[in-house]
Scaffold this active site. Sequence first.
Site, PDB file in Angstrom:
ATOM      1  CE  LYS A 122     -53.608 -27.752  21.845  1.00 60.63           C
ATOM      2  NZ  LYS A 122     -53.990 -27.895  20.439  1.00 60.63           N
TER       3      LYS A 122
ATOM      4  CD  GLU B 182     -51.599 -31.476  20.873  1.00 62.74           C
ATOM      5  OE1 GLU B 182     -52.134 -30.434  21.290  1.00 62.74           O
ATOM      6  OE2 GLU B 182     -51.803 -31.933  19.745  1.00 62.74           O
TER       7      GLU B 182
ATOM      8  CE  LYS C 229     -54.903 -32.916  21.037  1.00 60.33           C
ATOM      9  NZ  LYS C 229     -55.969 -31.952  20.785  1.00 60.33           N
TER      10      LYS C 229
ATOM     11  NE  ARG D 258     -61.241 -15.909  13.054  1.00 53.44           N
ATOM     12  CZ  ARG D 258     -60.742 -14.878  12.367  1.00 53.44           C
ATOM     13  NH1 ARG D 258     -60.332 -15.051  11.128  1.00 53.44           N
ATOM     14  NH2 ARG D 258     -60.627 -13.680  12.927  1.00 53.44           N
TER      15      ARG D 258
HETATM   16  C1  5MM Z   1     -57.196 -27.829  16.094  1.00 51.57           C
HETATM   17  O1  5MM Z   1     -55.811 -27.682  15.827  1.00 51.57           O
HETATM   18  C2  5MM Z   1     -55.008 -27.362  16.955  1.00 51.57           C
HETATM   19  C3  5MM Z   1     -54.349 -26.037  16.806  1.00 51.57           C
HETATM   20  O2  5MM Z   1     -53.398 -26.040  15.805  1.00 51.57           O
HETATM   21  P1  5MM Z   1     -52.564 -24.690  15.457  1.00 51.57           P
HETATM   22  O3  5MM Z   1     -52.080 -24.115  16.743  1.00 51.57           O
HETATM   23  O4  5MM Z   1     -51.464 -25.224  14.604  1.00 51.57           O
HETATM   24  O5  5MM Z   1     -53.479 -23.784  14.728  1.00 51.57           O
HETATM   25  C4  5MM Z   1     -54.035 -28.523  17.238  1.00 51.57           C
HETATM   26  O6  5MM Z   1     -53.140 -28.274  18.281  1.00 51.57           O
HETATM   27  C5  5MM Z   1     -54.888 -29.691  17.599  1.00 51.57           C
HETATM   28  O7  5MM Z   1     -55.544 -29.446  18.822  1.00 51.57           O
HETATM   29  C6  5MM Z   1     -54.099 -30.977  17.743  1.00 51.57           C
HETATM   30  O8  5MM Z   1     -53.055 -31.068  16.815  1.00 51.57           O
HETATM   31  C7  5MM Z   1     -55.057 -32.122  17.496  1.00 51.57           C
HETATM   32  O9  5MM Z   1     -55.726 -31.898  16.281  1.00 51.57           O
HETATM   33  P2  5MM Z   1     -55.803 -33.073  15.227  1.00 51.57           P
HETATM   34  O10 5MM Z   1     -56.402 -32.445  13.991  1.00 51.57           O
HETATM   35  O11 5MM Z   1     -54.394 -33.580  15.037  1.00 51.57           O
HETATM   36  O12 5MM Z   1     -56.709 -34.107  15.889  1.00 51.57           O
END
Ligand code: 5MM
Length: 341
Positions: free
Chosen positions: A136, A177, A222, A45
Amino acid sequence: MSERLEDIAVKMVAGGRGLLAADESTATIKKRFDAINLESTETSRRDYREMLFRSDEPMKKYISGVILYEETLFQKAADGTPFVDIIKAADSIPGIKVDIGAKPMAKYPGETITEGLDGLADRLAKYYEAGARFAKWRGVIAISQTLPSRGSVRANAQALARYAALCQEAKIVPIVEPECLMDGKPGDHNIDRCAEVTESTLRIVFEELADARVSLEGMILKPNMVIDGKNARKASVAEVAERTVQVLKRTVPSAVPGIAFLSGGQTTEEATAHLSAINSGYELPWFVTFSYGRALQDSALKAWNGKQENVAAGQREFSHRAEMNSLAAKGSWKAELEKAA
Ligand code: 5MM
């Protein structure tokens, strides 16, 4: 850098720069790594995120801030330099995902409530100390012919508002978001249904933000775009842009400095084309940019493929997508530029 919430918020969204969402939780990054047959360990990671954050040109020119997962906020690159310092050196702002995930909501089958409010004030103080200047929280809204329920939208909006108020007290800009899912199940809803759900969700979110006394000038929204479900017919780029702008103009006060979209399962090029169409041809009261996870990372992850010798190739892919999305944030992306590259 100015520490006023309003100034940080504008810096996050202005000038054709946008946010890199690199806040995949341990379970989500494992899914991403599974696709390239790479084991997810603290080291893999770290190596992957180091490749992204050390991409000098895109970080400086196109990425205004990076959303990190807690592990990454406190993590160091292979040579011992804290990731936060690498991000700051590129004049980009470190941010942190503070929710602890969307969990099944009791008595609401098929819906979730995002958790993480308990002890959040203390965690925010620790994150500020570590250099985070924005945060976020993602609320997840399911869409079908019968979902979402009022109860689940209200509960998620309240949690978003409580989180946002706590952030502002901690001198951290909240990214709010509320994601109405395009890739949930069954995912066969059309753009009309997405518009209806997104509009009513945003209305409730802004009601709750007002009740929680959140300063609109010191936050970023967002949202999802207004788009067909993953398994439905595909609306044209122009239609997605028009419906998205219509819903946002109806619901998002102009006091909010910026909107940074999530990509939500769109292909990388769709996410860019839609953003560019939204930014050309409409008078908008906010800066409108990207806060993409998959749409910024997918091609870079594939090119890197978990191998040290592919770092430069991964960085080239990341740089290309970041540049295309930066053009889109200014409304000047063209499909030919993808082919030329
Ligand atoms: C990068 O993914 C973010 C974290 O997701 P998990 O908490 O489910 O692991 C996610 O919140 C992301 O920031 C948003 O959904 C925007 O990502 P996308 O891929 O939809 O642009």
